[in-house]
Every structure is written in C-alpha cells, then in structure tokens.
Write an enzyme that holds these catalytic residues in place. Structure first.
Site, mmCIF file in Angstrom:
data_model
loop_
_atom_site.group_PDB
_atom_site.id
_atom_site.type_symbol
_atom_site.label_atom_id
_atom_site.label_comp_id
_atom_site.label_asym_id
_atom_site.label_seq_id
_atom_site.Cartn_x
_atom_site.Cartn_y
_atom_site.Cartn_z
ATOM 1 C CG HIS A 167 -2.370 0.058 0.853
ATOM 2 N ND1 HIS A 167 -2.876 0.938 -0.086
ATOM 3 C CD2 HIS A 167 -3.436 -0.658 1.285
ATOM 4 C CE1 HIS A 167 -4.182 0.756 -0.205
ATOM 5 N NE2 HIS A 167 -4.544 -0.203 0.611
ATOM 6 C CG ASP A 383 -8.412 -10.730 -22.029
ATOM 7 O OD1 ASP A 383 -7.644 -11.717 -22.096
ATOM 8 O OD2 ASP A 383 -9.332 -10.522 -22.839
#
Length: 457
Positions: A167, A383
């Site tokens: 983070h 993808d």
C-alpha cells in the site's frame, strides 16, 4: 470445501526487469500520501477457467504460467519501482531485485471453489500473509518488496492469480494501471500503458522523521461475508435513495448506504448504550488535482470523506444517508483535495487522521470504512490473452466494520465483502431489509452452458 482445500506451493523465483533501470531513476521518492499510507497489502485474486468461449483458444495451465513469467519481465521495465525494495520512509531503491513469483497447486476444482467463495480460503491463494503487521512474507525475511505474485493451478486446469501490492505506492488506480500494463504485454495487444510518476512532485515527501498516523483498526473476533446486489435491485435502491438534494445517486452510494444502515442497526441491537455511526469512504483524487493527473499515475492518490449518522434512529431514510454521503464528499473535495497541493498539505492530512482517530477511540461511535474498485475496470484490465477472469475478488484483511465493493463480471451488479464483529454479523446477515436487495454468497457465475466448461470445471 474450504477446510478440505489445500494449496501446495511448488516453487518461487524472482522476475527482474528485462532492461536495467537507469541510474538516474534508481532512487524513487515516495509522495507525502505514500508516506502516510498504512504498512499493509492491497490484495486481489483473479480466476480463469481452463477454457473460454467467444473464440479464445484453450491454453494449458503450465503455458499460462510461462506466459505470465515471460511477460512480467518486460512489463517491469516501465513499472520498475515494483521490482525495487522499500529503502526508508522516503524512497524506494529501484535496484531491479525483482518481483517474487510463486507457483502453487490447489487440490480442488475451480467450479467447486466458486460455488460459495470463502473469505479465509481466498487468503490461501495469496503469496503473502496479508494479516502480518510487518508485511512479512511467510518464510522470508525480506519484507521490503513492493509486489508479490502467485499462480494457483486447480485440478481442472483452471487458475487463480493472486497478487499482493504494498500500500506504500498502491491504490485502486495503481492496481488498474498495473494489471492493464501487464496484460497488454502478455496478450500482445499492441497497446502500451505508460505509468506516470508524478505524485512526489505534486505532494513532496517530508523528511525521514515523519511519523505515520496509523488508525487502530480492530481485527479481533470478526466475521466476513459476501453479498451480491443484482442490477435490478440496485435500480430499486437508486430510486429509494434519490431526493431533492441528490437526484441521481450512484450505485456505490446506495449500496454502501444500505450496508451502513443495516450494520448500524446490528451494532445498536447488541449494545445497551446510545450509539452514533459514521462511515468513511475513499475517493480517487487524480481528476481533482490542479492540473488533473493521468489515470496511470502511480501512487496513493486517494482522499477520504466522512458521513455522519448523528441521530439514533434505526428507521432513517435511505435518501438521507445518500445525502449525507454526497455532502461529505463535496466538503472533502472543497476542503481537502484542493488543499493537499498547498504548503500546509501535511497539516491538512494530520487533521484528517486526527479526526478519524478521535472517532475510532470513542466507545459510543461505530466507525465504518468503505472502499470500492467499481470504477477501476479490473475485469477488462486482467485479460492476458485467454479471456477476462471469470471472477475477481478483493481479499479482506479482516478489519472490523469494513465494506469492500467491486463490480460483478457483467458490470451491472455489485459484490460486497462485509466484515463485522461476530455478534453483529449474526444479526446483520439476517436483516430482512438487506436480504430484500442482496443475496448472501450466491454462486459466482454459471459457467458457459452447453460448452465443455460445464464438465471440466
């Protein structure tokens, strides 16, 4: 299923950038917002069946793993900070040490896993113990890494890709840019995501003496459940949430308002004391800076706003909660986002943390946190050449009173991982108002009917 599932790690290697990082880029400065970010992981898992319809070819699991390995190396040439190591509280040493890439096998079928996803089972598909306060990799002393990857191959040949990002330089926008950049190279799409490293120039870091104003988020005796809101139910909620103040509430506003309302009712039912309730939600500030930042800007470019349910009334109207959220967001944009670029940015942020910390410490206040990836387009971004993931999910850290929202695969619905105390969850998951709009942990997706997918996964 979750108790019987076993994930066996088969090996790990470090993937380095295909081209060395130039010397003048080796010292990467964190921004002020990066410095104040919590030392935890942002974690997600992306699921891919053995084969897809819509013309995508069947690719064996071992070949998928090799595609991911080979494409990660050239990808890291542009996204070079992720191959470095956190040096101190001010910078990252972009030394090309590499991203840890682990491979694992899962002794179940993907279809079985997706029947009723389990929050604890999801954690086993990650390469890192995300609940470790020191961000320490299991069995590894090197806790300064910025990204970890793990491929999990199911018995059917389906795969889950688990990724953990520090983070310290990662928010939802960064995750989206990371996934789009990597998948474009893997799928040979011809596109190229160019990351922008502008955060530290816009929000200069403080010196190394700065202290992190971490919030004491509780993890003791919590329970996490998944709820799914279909498009038709969200449309009903938007009608309920509309008012003169907010004529067209967003999907996230109405879903989070309902979760907030029902969770507050559960907490009050378990307490004899009068309790107030507030909810904090993050917002992307890339488009709110002057000038606006590109969507591919890397770093923690988020602000926060707080909405307050000050009256102790369980029958509060949805439209009032939506209006409180919208008011909190507007005030945050005017009083927070714009001031971050001024000379008093650190003071502005400290005051925000101070206010939140004060609310968290009050015994008569329920403090809820909501985060959303609904606008990040992660299904399209992930993808790699064998089709979009059949499902992608945030992985809950187990902090009490949190809502984690993401889009369903068809973009029309919203999924919510809700974490509450065990006692509050017992009441919350039976709330009739909640269940009139959401289904509890429904099957992720019906695999492509009529195809071999129904038989193999």
């Amino acid at each position: 299923m979750a108790n019987a599932m076993k994930v066996v790690r088969l090996g790990r290697e470090y993937i380095k950038p295909s081209s060395p990082t130039p010397l003048h880029l080796r010292n990467f400065k964190l921004s002020l917002l990066d410095q104040l970010a919590p030392s935890v992981y942002a974690s997600m898992v992306f699921f891919y069946p053995m084969e897809h319809s819509h013309g995508h070819p069947k690719i064996e699991a071992r070949h998928r793993v090799e595609y991911l390995k080979k494409s990660l190396s050239p990808f890291l040439t542009d996204f070079y900070p992720f191959a470095g190591r956190i040096k101190d509280h001010v910078s990252i040493d972009c030394n090309d040490a590499g991203v840890a890439f682990s491979m694992a096998h899962v002794n179940t079928r993907l279809n079985d896993f997706l029947k009723q996803p389990n929050a604890n089972a999801l954690k086993h598909l990650l390469p890192v113990d995300i609940e470790s306060r020191n961000m320490r990799m299991v069995g590894d002393d090197d806790h300064h890494q910025l990204a970890h990857v793990q491929t999990n191959t199911f018995e059917c040949g389906g795969m889950a890709l688990g990724i953990c990002w520090s983070h310290k330089i990662t928010d939802g926008g960064t995750v989206s840019a990371f996934m789009r950049g990597w998948s474009d190279i893997a799928s040979c799409s011809g596109n190229r995501v160019i990351p922008e490293y502008l955060a530290s120039s816009l929000f200069p870091p403080m010196d190394s003496s700065i202290t992190q104003d971490s919030l004491n988020l509780r993890m003791d005796r919590t329970s996490t459940r998944r709820f799914v809101f279909e498009a038709s139910k969200i449309a009903e909620l938007r009608t309920r949430g509309a008012s003169q103040d907010v004529s067209r509430p967003t999907r996230v506003e109405v879903v989070s308002s309902l979760l907030w309302k029902c969770a507050t009712k559960a907490s009050r039912a378990n307490s004899r004391d009068k309790r107030y309730s507030v909810m904090s939600q993050s917002m992307n500030i890339r488009k709110r800076t002057t000038p606006p930042l590109p969507s591919t800007t890397i770093g923690n470019l988020v602000g926060y706003y707080v909405a307050k349910m000050e009256d102790n009334n369980n029958n509060i109207c949805m439209c009032d909660l939506v209006a409180k959220q919208r008011q909190g967001k507007t005030e945050a944009i005017n009083n927070y986002a714009k001031k971050l670029q001024g000379k008093d940015a650190y003071s502005v942020i400290r005051e925000l943390f101070k206010e939140a910390g004060t609310l968290l410490r009050k015994e008569d206040v329920d403090f809820f946190k909501c985060l959303s990836t609904c606008g990040d387009g992660l299904y399209d971004a992930a993808d790699f050449g064998w089709g979009k993931p059949i499902w992608q999910s945030l992985v809950s850290l187990g902090y009490k009173n949190t809502f984690a929202l993401s889009q369903t695969r068809d973009r029309s619905g919203i999924e919510a991982w809700v974490t509450l105390s065990e006692d509050d969850m017992t009441i919350f998951e039976r709330d009739l108002e909640l269940l009139s709009f959401a289904s509890s942990n429904s099957r992720v997706v019906e695999f492509f009917r009529g195809s071999s997918q129904d038989h193999h996964n």
